[in-house]
Write a protein that holds these residues in place. Structure first.
Motif: not given
Ligand code: 4JQ
Length: 494
Positions: A440-448, A454-464
């Motif tokens: 879908v040509r997404g620039d970044r992914v948030f992996f929940v 549990a520690s109030g965080k989300v992991r973001m990965k930059d694909l570009r």
């Protein structure tokens, strides 16, 4: 015999047609077994009735706009609108269905001969609009003088015609229209020409690619008067003269003869069309009363210098345009390699509103600019933009329990104006999310995922991003947008 240009289908032909359509559809559907999952992600119908395969082509001569084509159309319309805005034109619209009466006029034009008309269930003679100008005139008239003139209005209507479908001969197109109603001086035409040039420049077209031929129908009108041809013949003569390029001089003289124009006069009319400069025109006209046509042309060429588009325009006496209602200046955009049909065209139509019953003369002029030829031109010059869907983030839940968490992240990002796609099927493997984001040509992914969440965080990965170190980062949900802004990540929306 069936009506001209139509076909009968006797039983044998119907069976053949049906068999061919069915075969095509079934081939497309594949030979999968019911319940089986196909590579496309569809599941073959199991407990549903499978009907006869429908026709998947749109009606003859019409187009579907799949997302890729829609992006290009929106890009083009964006440039039309941007130019209109820069020239302070207001957008309007009207129904695509109009009364056929609106297009009843003398002249024998192609546009009114090819109407997509029919009788509706009330017995009314209606048509899909073949052009926008009559609707605009109707709208101005409906204001009954309560509008302060001049007005500068634009629209992007789909216009229709009914004719035999061949290559490059469609039945619908979109046509950018820009009109100035209520200004009698050529100051109006000059603004319109400047707008056309502004648009071309905006999409990367130069004066080396495109030119604008300018003429005045008043020149032709003066010549007709000289030969004693009645003014009511004027629209017919213009529509015939417009065919010169297509059918040649002899055929034009022949058609003029049919309108009661003597051969000698016809020859002189055709000869006058070869003029290619205002100076030549001045010589030909001498002291013939041209209703100020030459002066208007001179003004246009002078003002084009001041506006900075003099290198785009030229005089050409053979340009008259094929619409019966033009009365003065006419112009058309053409590609200088001479490979394409006219790109756009317009002119002055000072009598149209009175023809529709306006008690006052309302001077007007405008142009139409189709969506097809300019795209062909851009393709040919390698100027087509490469457009992709804009997805800032893909948010992917690790499992079904984290869908709610995923929804919070998505809502937060969308609230800040980001374009966010949610992975609908939870994916334990990050690879699934990345593959989806890629598609879908997404620039970044948030992996929940459970631990980070549990520690109030989300992991973001930059694909570009090219660099490896800032590719993956855990961000706090609280203050997420601020954290993104700090990293220089803002919405791609304009
Ligand atoms: C005029 C010109 C047109 C097209 C498709 C439809 C169409 C309709 O390419 O040109 C009208 N009325």
């Amino acid at each position: 015999e069936p009506p001209s240009g139509t076909r009968d289908f006797f039983p044998e032909q119907i069976r053949l047609q049906k068999a061919a359509a069915k075969a095509a559809h079934q081939a497309a559907a594949g030979a999968a077994k019911p319940g089986q999952k196909q590579t496309s992600g569809h599941t073959v119908a199991e407990h549903v009735e499978v009907g006869r395969a429908i026709e998947t082509e749109p009606p003859s001569g019409t187009r579907d706009f799949f997302p890729e084509q829609m992006r290009l159309q929106n890009w083009l319309f964006g440039h039309f609108r941007a130019t209109a805005r820069r020239f302070a034109f207001q957008e309007y619209d009207a129904p695509v269905l109009e009364s056929e009466e609106l297009y009843k006029r003398k002249g024998g034009e192609e546009i009114t001969e090819q109407m997509y008309n029919f009788v509706d269930k009330d017995g009314k003679n209606v048509t899909l609009r073949p052009e926008m100008t009559p609707s605009l005139a109707r709208m101005i008239l409906s204001l009954g003088g309560k509008v302060l003139l001049p007005v500068k209005w634009f629209s992007l209507p789909q216009c229709w015609r009914f004719e035999t479908v061949q290559r490059g001969r469609k039945r619908e197109h979109y046509q950018w229209n820009m009109d100035i109603i209520g200004e009698k001086s050529v100051a109006a035409e000059i603004e319109l020409l400047a707008a056309v040039v502004d648009f071309f420049r905006g999409i990367g077209i130069t004066a080396a690619d495109v030119g604008l031929k300018v003429n005045s129908r008043r020149v032709l009108s003066a010549i007709l008067t000289k030969f004693g041809i009645a003014p009511d013949q004027f629209p017919f003569v213009c529509v015939i003269v417009d065919k010169l390029d297509k059918i040649g001089a002899d055929a034009v003289v022949e058609l003029l003869l049919g309108q009661g124009v003597a051969e000698a006069a016809g020859r002189q009319i055709v000869a006058s069309l070869s003029l290619k400069s205002v100076d030549e025109l001045k010589l030909l006209m001498g002291d013939t009363d041209d209703g100020g046509a030459v002066d208007e042309l001179v003004t246009i060429f002078e003002m084009a210098e001041a506006y900075g588009f003099a290198d785009w325009i030229l005089f050409d006496a053979s340009v008259v345009r094929g619409l019966a209602y033009y009365t003065g200046i006419v112009f058309e955009g053409f590609d200088r390699r001479g490979e394409l049909r006219a790109i756009c065209g317009g002119g002055r139509y000072d009598k149209l509103l009175s023809l529709y019953g306006s008690p006052e003369v309302v001077p007007a002029c405008g142009f139409g600019f189709g969506d097809c030829v300019v795209i062909e031109l851009l393709k040919e010059r390698g100027l087509l933009p490469t457009l992709e869907p804009e997805v800032d983030f893909v948010v992917a839940p690790y499992n079904a329990e984290l869908r709610a968490a995923c929804a919070k992240v998505a809502a937060l990002l969308r609230g800040a104006g980001f374009a966010v796609d949610v992975l609908l099927e939870p994916a334990k493997k990050v690879k699934k999310a990345f593959e989806y984001a890629d598609r879908v040509r997404g620039d970044r992914v948030f992996f929940v995922a459970p631990d980070e969440w549990a520690s109030g965080k989300v992991r973001m990965k930059d694909l570009r991003s090219g660099s490896a170190d800032d590719k993956e980062v855990d961000l706090p949900l609280d203050g997420l947008i601020a954290a993104l802004a700090e990293m220089g990540i803002t919405s791609s929306a304009k």
